[in-house]
Motif scaffolding. Structure first.
Motif, PDB file in Angstrom:
ATOM      1  N   CYS A 165      -4.223  11.828  -4.033  1.00  0.00           N
ATOM      2  CA  CYS A 165      -5.444  11.785  -3.230  1.00  0.00           C
ATOM      3  C   CYS A 165      -6.267  13.006  -3.609  1.00  0.00           C
ATOM      4  CB  CYS A 165      -5.124  11.800  -1.737  1.00  0.00           C
ATOM      5  SG  CYS A 165      -4.163  10.384  -1.170  1.00  0.00           S
ATOM      6  N   ASP A 203       3.113   1.695  -2.240  1.00  0.00           N
ATOM      7  CA  ASP A 203       2.059   0.918  -2.876  1.00  0.00           C
ATOM      8  C   ASP A 203       0.676   1.508  -2.601  1.00  0.00           C
ATOM      9  OD1 ASP A 203       1.346   0.073  -0.240  1.00  0.00           O
ATOM     10  OD2 ASP A 203       2.742  -1.600  -0.391  1.00  0.00           O
ATOM     11  N   ALA A 204      -0.331   0.884  -3.202  1.00  0.00           N
ATOM     12  CA  ALA A 204      -1.708   1.359  -3.068  1.00  0.00           C
ATOM     13  C   ALA A 204      -2.196   1.286  -1.625  1.00  0.00           C
ATOM     14  CB  ALA A 204      -2.629   0.554  -3.985  1.00  0.00           C
ATOM     15  N   ASP A 205      -1.774   0.284  -0.882  1.00  0.00           N
ATOM     16  CA  ASP A 205      -2.204   0.174   0.513  1.00  0.00           C
ATOM     17  C   ASP A 205      -1.748   1.379   1.329  1.00  0.00           C
ATOM     18  OD1 ASP A 205      -3.504  -2.245   0.097  1.00  0.00           O
ATOM     19  OD2 ASP A 205      -1.773  -3.452   0.676  1.00  0.00           O
ATOM     20  N   ALA A 206      -0.520   1.821   1.102  1.00  0.00           N
ATOM     21  CA  ALA A 206       0.002   2.991   1.821  1.00  0.00           C
ATOM     22  C   ALA A 206      -0.777   4.245   1.434  1.00  0.00           C
ATOM     23  CB  ALA A 206       1.489   3.164   1.541  1.00  0.00           C
ATOM     24  N   MET A 260      -3.904   4.335   0.411  1.00  0.00           N
ATOM     25  CA  MET A 260      -5.235   4.222   0.999  1.00  0.00           C
ATOM     26  C   MET A 260      -5.203   4.575   2.485  1.00  0.00           C
ATOM     27  SD  MET A 260      -7.037   3.611  -1.574  1.00  0.00           S
ATOM     28  CE  MET A 260      -8.601   3.332  -0.817  1.00  0.00           C
ATOM     29  N   GLU A 261      -4.152   4.211   3.164  1.00  0.00           N
ATOM     30  CA  GLU A 261      -4.020   4.559   4.588  1.00  0.00           C
ATOM     31  C   GLU A 261      -3.936   6.078   4.757  1.00  0.00           C
ATOM     32  OE1 GLU A 261      -4.003   4.205   8.583  1.00  0.00           O
ATOM     33  OE2 GLU A 261      -4.395   2.622   7.136  1.00  0.00           O
ATOM     34  N   ARG A 288      -7.451   7.584   4.014  1.00  0.00           N
ATOM     35  CA  ARG A 288      -8.410   7.282   5.081  1.00  0.00           C
ATOM     36  C   ARG A 288      -8.296   8.267   6.234  1.00  0.00           C
ATOM     37  NH1 ARG A 288      -6.404   2.309   5.693  1.00  0.00           N
ATOM     38  NH2 ARG A 288      -8.017   1.479   4.386  1.00  0.00           N
TER      39      ARG A 288
END
Length: 112
Positions: free
Chosen positions: A2, A85-88, A90-91, A94
């Motif tokens: 990040c 994964d990418a979703d984790a 992104m969370e 955010r």
């Protein structure tokens, strides 16, 4: 990874108290990532006034003061996490407190 990018106009408008609160919030956020077992490493970077850019062309290196390009957004730091994964990722991005001052670019770390 990040990559935290900050808008210098927004950052410049912050008071010392605002910065103290942001630091406390950021530290608490990192502690939460540690507690979840996904934190690998994080660092804040010094301001762009201390940046140097090195370019190598034809075997010759040139060094210039400042970041690679002039912009009102500058790289301010990073948080390296180990998630499924990418979703984790992104969370996590955010919810990074410094995202309110700019953006967080999320990229997978290349494995060789």
């Amino acid at each position: 990874m990040c990559l935290v990018v900050v808008d210098t106009d927004l950052a410049g408008a912050m008071t010392p108290d605002d910065w103290a609160r942001m630091g406390e919030e950021s530290y608490a956020y990192d502690q939460g990532l540690m507690a979840r077992g996904v934190y690998v490493h994080a660092e804040a970077l010094e301001g762009r006034q201390l940046a140097r850019t090195v370019r190598v062309r034809g075997g010759e290196a040139t060094i210039t003061d400042g970041p690679f390009m002039e912009s009102k957004e500058v790289v301010a730091g990073f948080i390296l996490v180990d998630v499924a994964d990418a979703d984790a990722a992104m969370e996590i991005a955010r919810n990074i407190p410094m995202a309110r001052l700019g953006a967080v670019e999320v990229r997978p770390v290349m494995t060789f």
